[in-house]
Write a protein that holds these residues in place. Sequence first.
Motif, PDB file in Angstrom:
ATOM      1  N   ASP A  24       0.808  -1.223   0.000  1.00 35.91           N
ATOM      2  CA  ASP A  24       0.000   0.000   0.000  1.00 35.91           C
ATOM      3  C   ASP A  24       0.841   1.272   0.000  1.00 35.91           C
ATOM      4  O   ASP A  24       0.375   2.319  -0.425  1.00 35.91           O
ATOM      5  N   ILE A  25       2.070   1.195   0.507  1.00 36.64           N
ATOM      6  CA  ILE A  25       2.878   2.414   0.606  1.00 36.64           C
ATOM      7  C   ILE A  25       4.181   2.344  -0.182  1.00 36.64           C
ATOM      8  O   ILE A  25       5.042   3.202  -0.016  1.00 36.64           O
ATOM      9  N   VAL A  26       4.312   1.354  -1.035  1.00 39.68           N
ATOM     10  CA  VAL A  26       5.549   1.256  -1.817  1.00 39.68           C
ATOM     11  C   VAL A  26       5.724   2.474  -2.721  1.00 39.68           C
ATOM     12  O   VAL A  26       6.856   2.898  -2.968  1.00 39.68           O
ATOM     13  N   ALA A  27       4.631   3.091  -3.156  1.00 39.20           N
ATOM     14  CA  ALA A  27       4.727   4.295  -3.995  1.00 39.20           C
ATOM     15  C   ALA A  27       5.396   5.436  -3.231  1.00 39.20           C
ATOM     16  O   ALA A  27       6.127   6.238  -3.817  1.00 39.20           O
ATOM     17  N   VAL A  28       5.177   5.493  -1.923  1.00 41.31           N
ATOM     18  CA  VAL A  28       5.828   6.516  -1.097  1.00 41.31           C
ATOM     19  C   VAL A  28       7.341   6.284  -1.110  1.00 41.31           C
ATOM     20  O   VAL A  28       8.121   7.230  -1.254  1.00 41.31           O
ATOM     21  N   LEU A  29       7.754   5.036  -0.974  1.00 39.23           N
ATOM     22  CA  LEU A  29       9.178   4.698  -1.042  1.00 39.23           C
ATOM     23  C   LEU A  29       9.752   5.088  -2.397  1.00 39.23           C
ATOM     24  O   LEU A  29      10.819   5.713  -2.472  1.00 39.23           O
ATOM     25  N   GLN A  30       9.065   4.747  -3.462  1.00 34.80           N
ATOM     26  CA  GLN A  30       9.534   5.086  -4.811  1.00 34.80           C
ATOM     27  C   GLN A  30       9.713   6.592  -4.961  1.00 34.80           C
ATOM     28  O   GLN A  30      10.731   7.049  -5.488  1.00 34.80           O
ATOM     29  N   ASP A  31       8.736   7.363  -4.488  1.00 41.12           N
ATOM     30  CA  ASP A  31       8.805   8.824  -4.604  1.00 41.12           C
ATOM     31  C   ASP A  31       9.965   9.401  -3.790  1.00 41.12           C
ATOM     32  O   ASP A  31      10.693  10.266  -4.272  1.00 41.12           O
ATOM     33  N   ARG A  32      10.139   8.918  -2.554  1.00 39.21           N
ATOM     34  CA  ARG A  32      11.228   9.426  -1.718  1.00 39.21           C
ATOM     35  C   ARG A  32      12.588   9.090  -2.311  1.00 39.21           C
ATOM     36  O   ARG A  32      13.507   9.912  -2.301  1.00 39.21           O
ATOM     37  N   LEU A  33      12.731   7.879  -2.827  1.00 40.24           N
ATOM     38  CA  LEU A  33      13.991   7.493  -3.456  1.00 40.24           C
ATOM     39  C   LEU A  33      14.268   8.337  -4.695  1.00 40.24           C
ATOM     40  O   LEU A  33      15.396   8.797  -4.907  1.00 40.24           O
ATOM     41  N   ALA A  34      13.248   8.562  -5.521  1.00 41.04           N
ATOM     42  CA  ALA A  34      13.419   9.376  -6.726  1.00 41.04           C
ATOM     43  C   ALA A  34      13.834  10.799  -6.365  1.00 41.04           C
ATOM     44  O   ALA A  34      14.738  11.369  -6.989  1.00 41.04           O
ATOM     45  N   ASP A  35      13.193  11.374  -5.348  1.00 38.96           N
ATOM     46  CA  ASP A  35      13.545  12.728  -4.906  1.00 38.96           C
ATOM     47  C   ASP A  35      14.972  12.776  -4.371  1.00 38.96           C
ATOM     48  O   ASP A  35      15.718  13.714  -4.643  1.00 38.96           O
ATOM     49  N   PHE A  36      15.351  11.753  -3.592  1.00 44.73           N
ATOM     50  CA  PHE A  36      16.682  11.693  -3.001  1.00 44.73           C
ATOM     51  C   PHE A  36      17.755  11.602  -4.089  1.00 44.73           C
ATOM     52  O   PHE A  36      18.753  12.325  -4.057  1.00 44.73           O
ATOM     53  N   VAL A  37      17.534  10.743  -5.069  1.00 44.40           N
ATOM     54  CA  VAL A  37      18.488  10.591  -6.176  1.00 44.40           C
ATOM     55  C   VAL A  37      18.566  11.891  -6.976  1.00 44.40           C
ATOM     56  O   VAL A  37      19.656  12.336  -7.343  1.00 44.40           O
ATOM     57  N   ALA A  38      17.428  12.526  -7.229  1.00 36.01           N
ATOM     58  CA  ALA A  38      17.421  13.777  -7.990  1.00 36.01           C
ATOM     59  C   ALA A  38      18.143  14.890  -7.234  1.00 36.01           C
ATOM     60  O   ALA A  38      18.888  15.680  -7.827  1.00 36.01           O
ATOM     61  N   THR A  39      17.956  14.950  -5.932  1.00 38.03           N
ATOM     62  CA  THR A  39      18.610  15.965  -5.103  1.00 38.03           C
ATOM     63  C   THR A  39      20.123  15.790  -5.100  1.00 38.03           C
ATOM     64  O   THR A  39      20.873  16.764  -5.048  1.00 38.03           O
ATOM     65  N   HIS A  40      20.565  14.538  -5.174  1.00 36.29           N
ATOM     66  CA  HIS A  40      22.000  14.226  -5.116  1.00 36.29           C
ATOM     67  C   HIS A  40      22.514  13.729  -6.469  1.00 36.29           C
ATOM     68  O   HIS A  40      23.409  12.893  -6.523  1.00 36.29           O
ATOM     69  N   ARG A  41      21.951  14.270  -7.526  1.00 37.53           N
ATOM     70  CA  ARG A  41      22.282  13.850  -8.881  1.00 37.53           C
ATOM     71  C   ARG A  41      23.795  13.841  -9.110  1.00 37.53           C
ATOM     72  O   ARG A  41      24.497  14.804  -8.823  1.00 37.53           O
ATOM     73  N   GLY A  42      24.295  12.690  -9.605  1.00 35.07           N
ATOM     74  CA  GLY A  42      25.704  12.569  -9.928  1.00 35.07           C
ATOM     75  C   GLY A  42      26.610  12.344  -8.723  1.00 35.07           C
ATOM     76  O   GLY A  42      27.823  12.351  -8.859  1.00 35.07           O
TER      77      GLY A  42
END
Length: 107
Positions: A24-42
């Motif tokens: 039910d909350i895996v989408a929250v994990l996906q979103d947080r991971l995507a934001d984290f990777v984008a914030t720390h790009r490269g």
Amino acid sequence: MDGRTLAFRAQGAVLRVTGSVDEDIVAVLQDRLADFVATHRGQVVWVDVDEVDFLPSAGIGALVAAQGAAQRAGGLLTLVAAEGTLPARVFGLMGIDHDATAAAPPA
């Protein structure tokens, strides 16, 4: 939902995930991971899952997808799971790269 919770704490290049990842909350994990990777790009980043106590295949998929996204962005995402934890056992069985020796990733 059966009362399982998931929490996140970001400290610099480390994202600590605690609790239970359920369908039910895996989408929250996906979103947080995507934001984290984008914030720390490269950059080199760590996702510490030592305190995750429930990790279905969809959650594993989200973590592996985040590793791929970081790599495509020119960075590196290392999953951290100490030996004996549920995530470390799952990663070991599935052949997923992770760091089992880091007691605490750099903050």
